[in-house]
Design a protein around this motif. Structure first.
Motif, PDB file in Angstrom:
ATOM      1  N   GLN A 173      -7.069   7.600  11.827  1.00 14.17           N
ATOM      2  CA  GLN A 173      -8.183   8.531  11.630  1.00 14.17           C
ATOM      3  C   GLN A 173      -9.165   7.892  10.660  1.00 14.17           C
ATOM      4  O   GLN A 173      -8.893   7.718   9.485  1.00 14.17           O
ATOM      5  CB  GLN A 173      -7.701   9.877  11.105  1.00 14.17           C
ATOM      6  CG  GLN A 173      -8.837  10.889  11.034  1.00 14.17           C
ATOM      7  CD  GLN A 173      -8.367  12.316  11.080  1.00 14.17           C
ATOM      8  OE1 GLN A 173      -7.190  12.602  10.944  1.00 14.17           O
ATOM      9  NE2 GLN A 173      -9.294  13.238  11.261  1.00 14.17           N
TER      10      GLN A 173
ATOM     11  N   SER B 294     -12.127  11.467   7.991  1.00 12.72           N
ATOM     12  CA  SER B 294     -11.172  12.461   7.511  1.00 12.72           C
ATOM     13  C   SER B 294     -11.784  13.846   7.333  1.00 12.72           C
ATOM     14  O   SER B 294     -11.186  14.719   6.715  1.00 12.72           O
ATOM     15  CB  SER B 294     -10.565  12.002   6.175  1.00 12.72           C
ATOM     16  OG  SER B 294     -11.593  11.812   5.210  1.00 12.72           O
TER      17      SER B 294
ATOM     18  N   SER C   7      -8.986  16.600   9.199  1.00 12.56           N
ATOM     19  CA  SER C   7      -7.743  15.834   9.225  1.00 12.56           C
ATOM     20  C   SER C   7      -6.799  16.307  10.331  1.00 12.56           C
ATOM     21  O   SER C   7      -6.637  17.502  10.573  1.00 12.56           O
ATOM     22  CB  SER C   7      -7.033  15.948   7.879  1.00 12.56           C
ATOM     23  OG  SER C   7      -5.803  15.266   7.920  1.00 12.56           O
TER      24      SER C   7
ATOM     25  N   GLN D 299      -3.641  15.139  10.199  1.00 10.50           N
ATOM     26  CA  GLN D 299      -2.331  14.801   9.638  1.00 10.50           C
ATOM     27  C   GLN D 299      -1.312  15.933   9.795  1.00 10.50           C
ATOM     28  O   GLN D 299      -0.160  15.699  10.154  1.00 10.50           O
ATOM     29  CB  GLN D 299      -2.462  14.437   8.156  1.00 10.50           C
ATOM     30  CG  GLN D 299      -1.144  13.986   7.540  1.00 10.50           C
ATOM     31  CD  GLN D 299      -1.305  13.468   6.122  1.00 10.50           C
ATOM     32  OE1 GLN D 299      -2.354  13.658   5.503  1.00 10.50           O
ATOM     33  NE2 GLN D 299      -0.279  12.816   5.612  1.00 10.50           N
TER      34      GLN D 299
ATOM     35  N   SER E 181       2.157  15.652  11.953  1.00 12.31           N
ATOM     36  CA  SER E 181       3.446  15.679  11.256  1.00 12.31           C
ATOM     37  C   SER E 181       4.575  16.161  12.153  1.00 12.31           C
ATOM     38  O   SER E 181       5.744  15.847  11.923  1.00 12.31           O
ATOM     39  CB  SER E 181       3.354  16.564  10.011  1.00 12.31           C
ATOM     40  OG  SER E 181       3.128  17.928  10.377  1.00 12.31           O
TER      41      SER E 181
ATOM     42  N   ARG F 198       6.178  13.048  13.414  1.00 14.06           N
ATOM     43  CA  ARG F 198       6.243  11.978  12.412  1.00 14.06           C
ATOM     44  C   ARG F 198       7.365  10.975  12.672  1.00 14.06           C
ATOM     45  O   ARG F 198       7.308   9.839  12.185  1.00 14.06           O
ATOM     46  CB  ARG F 198       6.384  12.567  11.006  1.00 14.06           C
ATOM     47  CG  ARG F 198       7.578  13.465  10.813  1.00 14.06           C
ATOM     48  CD  ARG F 198       7.563  14.070   9.404  1.00 14.06           C
ATOM     49  NE  ARG F 198       8.571  15.118   9.274  1.00 14.06           N
ATOM     50  CZ  ARG F 198       8.362  16.397   9.575  1.00 14.06           C
ATOM     51  NH1 ARG F 198       7.171  16.777  10.012  1.00 14.06           N
ATOM     52  NH2 ARG F 198       9.321  17.300   9.421  1.00 14.06           N
TER      53      ARG F 198
ATOM     54  N   THR G 268       3.111   7.147  13.450  1.00  7.52           N
ATOM     55  CA  THR G 268       2.673   6.902  12.083  1.00  7.52           C
ATOM     56  C   THR G 268       1.221   7.338  11.928  1.00  7.52           C
ATOM     57  O   THR G 268       0.383   7.028  12.783  1.00  7.52           O
ATOM     58  CB  THR G 268       2.793   5.413  11.731  1.00  7.52           C
ATOM     59  OG1 THR G 268       4.159   5.006  11.867  1.00  7.52           O
ATOM     60  CG2 THR G 268       2.315   5.131  10.316  1.00  7.52           C
ATOM     61  N   TYR G 269       0.940   8.054  10.848  1.00 12.76           N
ATOM     62  CA  TYR G 269      -0.430   8.516  10.596  1.00 12.76           C
ATOM     63  C   TYR G 269      -1.068   7.637   9.527  1.00 12.76           C
ATOM     64  O   TYR G 269      -0.495   7.407   8.461  1.00 12.76           O
ATOM     65  CB  TYR G 269      -0.414   9.973  10.123  1.00 12.76           C
ATOM     66  CG  TYR G 269      -1.775  10.501   9.713  1.00 12.76           C
ATOM     67  CD1 TYR G 269      -2.702  10.889  10.662  1.00 12.76           C
ATOM     68  CD2 TYR G 269      -2.120  10.601   8.356  1.00 12.76           C
ATOM     69  CE1 TYR G 269      -3.949  11.377  10.299  1.00 12.76           C
ATOM     70  CE2 TYR G 269      -3.364  11.086   7.976  1.00 12.76           C
ATOM     71  CZ  TYR G 269      -4.272  11.469   8.953  1.00 12.76           C
ATOM     72  OH  TYR G 269      -5.510  11.945   8.582  1.00 12.76           O
TER      73      TYR G 269
ATOM     74  N   ALA H 161      -4.834   7.213   7.593  1.00 12.35           N
ATOM     75  CA  ALA H 161      -6.198   7.686   7.359  1.00 12.35           C
ATOM     76  C   ALA H 161      -6.947   6.630   6.555  1.00 12.35           C
ATOM     77  O   ALA H 161      -6.620   6.377   5.392  1.00 12.35           O
ATOM     78  CB  ALA H 161      -6.184   9.011   6.615  1.00 12.35           C
TER      79      ALA H 161
END
Length: 519
Positions: free
Chosen positions: A446, A449, A452, A454, A458, A461, A465-466, A468
Motif C-alpha cells: 500500500q 495510506s 489503510s 491493513q 489482517s 495475515r 504480508t502487509y 505500507a
C-alpha cells in the motif's frame, strides 16, 4: 509444524531435475512434507555442463530466483565455474561486436535494438532480463536449497507404477512403495508418471534429428565457425570441436541406433557439404523437434509439470524456463490445497494458466522449425524475418517473447498490470519487493495510506504480508496485491475499494474467519 506419518508424505515428486527441485522447495515454504524420487544414481552428467548444458534463463525465471533469494548464489556459482575454465568452447555468437540478446531459428536479435520503453510495467531489477547458465549450476543450487529445507531426495529409484485412490497415491519404485497425498511428475519427456496415469499426450511428430557432439577434427579449420544453413540442413560450429546439426530425416535416428563416429561423420558431411574427417567422438547426444503436450495437467491426485507435461525442440532455449514457471505456479497452489485454506478452484487455475503458456511455446518451437527447413521458399521467408528482426519493433517483439516479458495470465481484471509478473518496486527505504517474497506468502503493498487496508488484510495475515510504504516509482498505483508467485492479483489506482480488495483476497487466498464479513 505439520505432522505426518513417517511413511506418508504430503507430496511425492518424481524427478530431481531443476523443475522437481524447485517445486519441492516451493512446497517446503509452507511446511509441506516432500519426497523426491530420482532415477539417476548421480546428479552429475557431462550433458548438464557447458557447452551442451548451457541454457538461457528468461526474465520471469530470473524474477522467480530473485524472489526466493537464489539468484545471487546462482550467479556466483556460474562465475566460479567460468573462472575455473569449465566453459569448454565459446559459443559462436559471443565473438560478435554487437551484444546478442537471443535468436529465433538462429536469426539473432540484439540488445541495442530493443526498446524497453514498450514495457512500462517492468522496473529495473537485480534479476535482469536474461542470463546464460549451465544446467549443472542451477541444479546444484536448487538441490542444496531443497535439502536444507528438509526435502528428502532418494536417487537410483525409477518409478514402475502408481496407484491413486481418493485420499492418496502409492508409488512403486525400485522394489519399494512410497505413499503421498499427491504425486507430481517432473520426470522429463519420457515421464513414467505421465504414462502410468495414462495422460493423453498429443502433438506433432518430428521433422529432423538433431545432434550435439564434441569431436576431434583432422583439420579444425575445415569448417567455418558459426551457424550455417545448407541445402540439407543446418549446423553450428565452435572451435575446436563443438558441433550442433540437424538433418531433416523425420527424426528416424533419435534414440534408435548407437551414435558412432562413422555415423556422425556421415551426417556432418551430408549437412555441411564438405568432405570433413573426424578422428574422435568424445560426446554425442540426439534430439528432435517432436512437439507434444498433455491435454490436462491433472488427473485426480496426479499432476504434471515441466517436460513431463510438454516436450518440444530445444530451439530458443524455452523448455527450462517453461518448466520452472510451472513449478512456481503450482507450488503455492498445491501447498494451499494441502493446508486446507485454498479456494475450491485454486488448484484448477494451475492448468488454466499454464496450459496455454505451454501451447504457445510449442507453437513458437514449430515456427522456428518451419524457418529451418532446407527449401528455397523457407530461405526466402527467413530473409523476411531477418529484415523484421533487425528493426526496433521487431527486436522488441522477439525479446519480449523469448524473455517472457509479454506473459500475462487472464485473471479477469482490465488493468494492464494484473496477471503480469510484478515490477520490482523500490520502496523509499531502498528495499525492493523481491526480498519481500522469500517466505512464499502473498504481499499487499500500500503506497497511499490515506485509506489503510491493513485491518482487512489482517484476516489473511498467515498468507499475506502487509507493507505500507511509498515507492520511488509507484507507476500511478495506490495499492497492489501480489500472489505468492509474484504475479499481480489486484491493483488500485485511486483510493482502494475495501470490497474489491476482499473479493481478490478471497479468490486467491480463501475465506477469512474475521475479515470477509467486514468488507
Amino acid at each position: 509444524m505439520r505432522t505426518h506419518h513417517s511413511d506418508i508424505y504430503d507430496v511425492v515428486i518424481a524427478g530431481a531435475g531443476p523443475v522437481g527441485l524447485f517445486l519441492a522447495s516451493e512446497l517446503r515454504l509452507s511446511d509441506i512434507s516432500v519426497l523426491v524420487l530420482e532415477q539417476a544414481e548421480s546428479p552429475h552428467s557431462t550433458l548438464k555442463r557447458l557447452p551442451f548444458g548451457m541454457r538461457g534463463l528468461s526474465a520471469l525465471t530470473l524474477d522467480s530466483l530473485h524472489r526466493r533469494g537464489l539468484l545471487d548464489e546462482v550467479v556466483a556459482m556460474q562465475r566460479e565455474s567460468d573462472a575455473a575454465g569449465k566453459t569448454a568452447s565459446t559459443p559462436h555468437w559471443m565473438g560478435q561486436q554487437r551484444r546478442a540478446a537471443g535468436h529465433f531459428a538462429g536469426i539473432q536479435f540484439y540488445r541495442d535494438n530493443i526498446d524497453t520503453s514498450k514495457w512500462p510495467y517492468r522496473l529495473p531489477s537485480p534479476a535482469g532480463t536474461s542470463m546464460a547458465i549451465a544446467v549443472e549450476t542451477l541444479e546444484t543450487v536448487l538441490a542444496k536449497r531443497a535439502i536444507a529445507m528438509g526435502v528428502k531426495i532418494r536417487r537410483g529409484l525409477s518409478v514402475d507404477a502408481i496407484h491413486a485412490s481418493d485420499g492418496e497415491v502409492s508409488v512403486h519404485a525400485g522394489g519399494q512403495t512410497f505413499v503421498g497425498q499427491w504425486i507430481v511428475g517432473c520426470d522429463g519427456g519420457r515421464s513414467a508418471i505421465r504414462k502410468a496415469a495414462a495422460f493423453e499426450f498429443v502433438g506433432t511428430d518430428p521433422e529432423f534429428t538433431g545432434y550435439s557432439v564434441e569431436v576431434e577434427l583432422a583439420d579444425p579449420e575445415a569448417l567455418r565457425p558459426g551457424r550455417h544453413y545448407t541445402p540439407t540442413g543446418m549446423f553450428t560450429y565452435a572451435q575446436p570441436g563443438t558441433i550442433a546439426m540437424v538433418e531433416f530425416d523425420g527424426g528416424v535416428f533419435h534414440r534408435i541406433h548407437p551414435i558412432t563416429l562413422e555415423h556422425v561423420q556421415a551426417v556432418l558431411r551430408r549437412v555441411s557439404g564438405t568432405d570433413i574427417t573426424l578422428t574422435k567422438l568424445q560426446l554425442a547426444t540426439t534430439w528432435t523437434d517432436r512437439a507434444f503436450q498433455t491435454t490436462t495437467y491433472r488427473k485426480g491426485r496426479v499432476l504434471l509439470a515441466g517436460d513431463a507435461a510438454h516436450i518440444h525442440s530445444p530451439l530458443g532455449g524455452q523448455g527450462l524456463n517453461l518448466g520452472l514457471g510451472d513449478a512456481m505456479n503450482l507450488g503455492w497452489k498445491l501447498a494451499s490445497t494441502i493446508r486446507g485454506d485454498a479456494p475450491s478452484d485454486l488448484l484448477d487455475s494451475y492448468e488454466r494458466e499454464r496450459h496455454p503458456v505451454g501451447a504457445d511455446v510449442l507453437d513458437w518451437s514449430r515456427a522456428q522449425v518451419a524457418l529451418m527447413r532446407p527449401t528455397q521458399s523457407t530461405r526466402a521467408l527467413a530473409a523476411v524475418i531477418r529484415d523484421l528482426i533487425e528493426t526496433r519493433d521487431g527486436a522488441t517483439y522477439f525479446a519480449e517473447r523469448v524473455w517472457g516479458v509479454s506473459l500475462r495470465y487472464d485473471l479477469g481484471c482490465d488493468h494492464p498490470l494484473a496477471g503480469r509478473s510484478a515490477p520490482d518496486f523500490e520502496l523509499i527505504d531502498g528495499t525492493k519487493i523481491g526480498s519481500q517474497l522469500r517466505d512464499g506468502k502473498g504481499l499487499l503493498l500500500q503506497f497511499d495510506s490515506s485509506a489503510s487496508l491493513q485491518a482487512l488484510a489482517s484476516g489473511w495475515r498467515e498468507q499475506v504480508t502487509y507493507v505500507a510504504s511509498d515507492a520511488k516509482e509507484r507507476l500511478g498505483l495506490s495499492a497492489v496485491l501480489l500472489r505468492p508467485d509474484g504475479f499481480v492479483a489486484w491493483v488500485s489506482e485511486a483510493t482502494p475499494c475495501a470490497k474489491e480488495f476482499a473479493v481478490a483476497l478471497t479468490r486467491w487466498f480463501g475465506g477469512s474467519r474475521d475479515a470477509v464479513g467486514s468488507a
